[in-house]
Design a protein around this motif. Structure first.
Motif, PDB file in Angstrom:
ATOM      1  N   PHE A   1       0.827  -1.208   0.000  1.00 42.05           N
ATOM      2  CA  PHE A   1       0.000   0.000   0.000  1.00 42.05           C
ATOM      3  C   PHE A   1       0.860   1.256   0.000  1.00 42.05           C
ATOM      4  O   PHE A   1       0.641   2.182  -0.782  1.00 42.05           O
ATOM      5  CB  PHE A   1      -0.929  -0.028   1.224  1.00 42.05           C
ATOM      6  N   LEU A   2       1.889   1.266   0.863  1.00 42.91           N
ATOM      7  CA  LEU A   2       2.750   2.450   0.945  1.00 42.91           C
ATOM      8  C   LEU A   2       3.509   2.656  -0.361  1.00 42.91           C
ATOM      9  O   LEU A   2       3.712   3.795  -0.795  1.00 42.91           O
ATOM     10  CB  LEU A   2       3.725   2.329   2.114  1.00 42.91           C
ATOM     11  N   ALA A   3       3.925   1.554  -1.008  1.00 43.63           N
ATOM     12  CA  ALA A   3       4.621   1.694  -2.286  1.00 43.63           C
ATOM     13  C   ALA A   3       3.694   2.349  -3.305  1.00 43.63           C
ATOM     14  O   ALA A   3       4.102   3.234  -4.056  1.00 43.63           O
ATOM     15  CB  ALA A   3       5.095   0.331  -2.786  1.00 43.63           C
ATOM     16  N   LYS A   4       2.418   1.933  -3.303  1.00 40.00           N
ATOM     17  CA  LYS A   4       1.468   2.551  -4.238  1.00 40.00           C
ATOM     18  C   LYS A   4       1.265   4.020  -3.907  1.00 40.00           C
ATOM     19  O   LYS A   4       1.178   4.868  -4.794  1.00 40.00           O
ATOM     20  CB  LYS A   4       0.128   1.814  -4.190  1.00 40.00           C
ATOM     21  N   VAL A   5       1.167   4.324  -2.610  1.00 39.68           N
ATOM     22  CA  VAL A   5       1.005   5.730  -2.211  1.00 39.68           C
ATOM     23  C   VAL A   5       2.226   6.539  -2.660  1.00 39.68           C
ATOM     24  O   VAL A   5       2.103   7.645  -3.155  1.00 39.68           O
ATOM     25  CB  VAL A   5       0.815   5.850  -0.692  1.00 39.68           C
ATOM     26  N   LEU A   6       3.419   5.933  -2.514  1.00 39.90           N
ATOM     27  CA  LEU A   6       4.649   6.653  -2.867  1.00 39.90           C
ATOM     28  C   LEU A   6       4.765   6.912  -4.368  1.00 39.90           C
ATOM     29  O   LEU A   6       5.435   7.852  -4.777  1.00 39.90           O
ATOM     30  CB  LEU A   6       5.884   5.881  -2.399  1.00 39.90           C
ATOM     31  N   THR A   7       4.123   6.078  -5.209  1.00 38.18           N
ATOM     32  CA  THR A   7       4.197   6.370  -6.650  1.00 38.18           C
ATOM     33  C   THR A   7       3.512   7.697  -6.957  1.00 38.18           C
ATOM     34  O   THR A   7       3.823   8.337  -7.949  1.00 38.18           O
ATOM     35  CB  THR A   7       3.533   5.275  -7.512  1.00 38.18           C
ATOM     36  N   GLY A   8       2.583   8.109  -6.111  1.00 32.87           N
ATOM     37  CA  GLY A   8       1.940   9.402  -6.321  1.00 32.87           C
ATOM     38  C   GLY A   8       2.553  10.508  -5.473  1.00 32.87           C
ATOM     39  O   GLY A   8       2.008  11.595  -5.391  1.00 32.87           O
TER      40      GLY A   8
END
Lengths: 322, 302
Positions: free
Chosen positions: B128-135
């Motif tokens: 989840f955090l990796a996905k958040v970090l892509t933005g």
């Protein structure tokens, strides 16, 4: 009795993993666990570090920082309302334009308009749009887009100047070129996620619509679009999130002027371009204020992105039943 | 009964039957055609900026592409000539530092997410955090590294720039590598387990080699993205007009193509603006090269 012909090759047919094998297994598990934990620590550290740096400014300027409008280093007065306004306004304009274009392209690519080869060409074009760096868009905006839209913008101002959107003339950098470039930059994000959303709708659904005698566009607008709507909403929200954080093209095109105006042709500022333009020459107190602004940007983008991911998860669940 | 009805339909004059085929100009059909036309227009409109950018890059940037431009130092205000050599090297070095940090961590984390424990709490949070970090806005990576590293080292440096790029590359590497490793057929892994392999052996001898093309694609895309980043370098690497000077030079301000474009774009001198276009062309060519490599190497096998 014939001896085993493979005896010189195979000395041991089978055996339990050796102590080394067990050790390597334990080690690998530990290392990859650590690597996964790195991302947690990284995010925690980013939030902590930005918070720590912004804390003095938060104490000093308080909530007034968010809704006051002056940024005066000499007077030590800092407020980011114009930047918040500029960030939201430019991103909304970009979303309006980039969203329509992105969803149209997604429909174009997924609803059997094109044969395989032509659709690959358009897919490549969209991917290349995403690959061009922000600064190059900024450069293009300064030397191509602004001269291109300036006559039209000033004509609009001359004839429809009473209309708040056209309230000022475009003298160079401003909201309109910034939002246009921003729209181009979020288009690939919106298109890619929308394409996935359309692809998740089972083909049967469309066949059923055709079977009822719909035209192609009735099937798209009344069946496919509503079915894919949650995925498209996620695409729009994530595209919006991308627009909020976009920096360099905006720093080059928006004019960096602290004012709140509805006019599309007035210069404005965004949180990200405030950081980009003020940080390199900022003194210690201004740096604290900029850290506070960074926290505000972080909070806005995190909220929007988490919301987008949440919708996307719900949208995926709808068809995959997980 | 039903036989009679169908008989009656058959005997009737066909023209008097309700027409099921719509005419081209009938409202619904016409509307469908108009929408199709609009969609074509929008698609072409969306393609316009790309062709305009590419045209400008070739027309304006191509004019100055030569050995001198690619190797010489950037010119000062009224100087003629000059080049973008240090910026090309600086971009290469900082992307290299970013890659050296983010690729091993990213791939190892992806192994955890895809293979070791996909449903563990840690895996779910990390994903989840990796996905958040892509933005994550790239400028905030710059602010973060400035606050944590530049202040401590008391100097802008290539290290700081590279680390800021690593923060931005990490989520891309993790998510694409995880996807690639998940594509490896379960049967192949089961066969290896059946032979008595440990987890580590299955991963190192089956999963990683088989999933490698996909992993490399993700890495190349992350590198391409990092090469074009400018916001995170703005106040971590700053800028310099000289080549990086050995290992110690890595602790000093470093130039990069993207910051050179940003700095030169606002200057009132034609020479600098021409160089900004040339630097843009070089940068876009580098990025496209990595994108093409990613496509060629990443063809799906399964």
């Amino acid at each position: 009795m014939a001896s085993n012909p493979f005896a010189h090759v195979v000395t041991k047919v089978s055996g339990p993993p050796s102590a080394v094998d067990y050790g390597a297994d334990k080690l690998l598990r530990g290392v990859v666990w650590g690597a996964a934990a790195v991302i947690l620590l990284l995010v925690a550290y980013i939030v902590f570090e930005l918070g720590r740096q912004a804390f003095p400014a938060m104490l000093e300027f308080g909530p007034e920082f968010i809704y006051s409008t002056t940024w005066d280093v000499q007077a030590k007065q800092f407020g980011i309302l114009p930047e918040i306004w500029g960030t939201l306004y430019s991103s909304l304009l970009a979303l309006l334009l980039g969203g329509i274009l992105g969803v149209a392209i997604a429909i174009f690519l997924t609803q059997d308009f094109l044969d395989h080869r032509v659709s690959n060409v358009f897919r490549t074009i969209v991917e290349m749009l995403a690959a061009i760096p922000s600064v190059v868009y900024g450069l293009w905006g300064i030397y191509v887009l602004i001269p291109l839209i300036r006559p039209g913008a000033n004509w609009l101002h001359d004839t429809l100047g009473w209309f708040p959107f056209f309230g000022t003339s475009l003298s160079g950098p401003g909201m309109a070129p910034a939002a246009l470039v921003l729209a181009v930059m979020i288009l690939p994000t919106v298109a890619a996620i929308s394409v996935d959303a359309f692809k998740r709708v089972p083909y049967k659904v469309k066949e059923a619509a055709y079977g009822m005698g719909t035209t192609r566009w009735e099937a798209i607008l009344k069946v496919m679009l509503p079915s894919a709507s949650s995925g498209i909403l996620a695409a729009l929200v994530l595209g919006f999130g991308r627009a909020l954080g976009e920096t360099m093209a905006l720093a080059m095109l928006i004019g960096n002027s602290n004012q709140i105006s509805l006019s599309l042709f007035a210069p404005a500022n965004t949180l990200a371009s405030l950081l980009a333009s003020s940080f390199p020459e900022a003194g210690p107190i201004e740096v604290q204020a900029l850290m506070y602004a960074a926290i505000a940007l972080l909070a806005i983008t995190l909220l929007v992105n988490i919301f987008g991911l949440w919708i996307m998860k719900a949208a995926t669940r709808k068809f995959e039943g997980k | 009964m039903t036989g009679n009805i169908s008989q009656a339909i058959l005997e009737r004059d066909l023209d008097s039957l309700p027409q099921l085929k719509g005419s081209v100009l009938e409202g619904r059909g016409l509307r469908s055609r108009i929408y199709t036309g609009i969609t074509w227009l929008l698609a072409i409109l969306a393609a316009f900026p790309l062709f305009s950018v590419l045209y400008m890059l070739i027309a304006k940037g191509g004019a100055r592409i030569n050995w001198e431009t690619l190797t010489e130092l950037p010119p000062s205000a009224f100087e003629v000539g000059g080049g973008i050599g240090p910026a090309i090297v600086g971009t290469g070095v900082m992307v290299g530092i970013g890659a050296a940090i983010s690729i091993p961590i990213g791939i190892l984390a992806a192994i955890y997410l895809a293979e070791i424990d996909p449903h563990a709490k840690l895996a779910q949070i990390a994903r989840f955090l990796a996905k958040v970090l892509t933005g994550f806005p790239s400028i905030l990576a710059g602010v973060f590294v400035y606050a944590s590293l530049v202040v401590a080292m008391k100097s802008y440096s290539a290290w700081a720039g590279g680390i800021a790029l690593a923060v931005l590359m990490l989520p891309t590497v993790i998510l694409t590598a995880e996807e690639a490793l998940k594509q490896v057929p379960q049967k192949m892994k089961d066969a290896a387990y059946g032979m008595g392999c440990t987890r580590a052996q299955v991963i190192s001898k089956v999963t990683l080699p088989t999933g490698m093309p996909g992993v490399i694609t993700g890495v190349l895309l992350a590198v391409a993205g990092a090469a074009g980043e400018s916001a995170p370098l703005l106040f971590t690497a700053l800028f310099s007009t000289y080549y990086i000077n050995g290992w110690e030079g890595l602790s000093e301000p470093t130039s990069s193509l993207s910051i050179l474009i940003y700095n030169f774009s606002g200057m009132p001198y034609d020479n600098q603006i021409e160089l900004a276009w040339t630097a843009s062309l070089v940068l876009v060519l580098i990025i496209l090269l990595f994108n093409i490599l990613a496509r060629v190497l990443g063809r799906q096998k399964f």
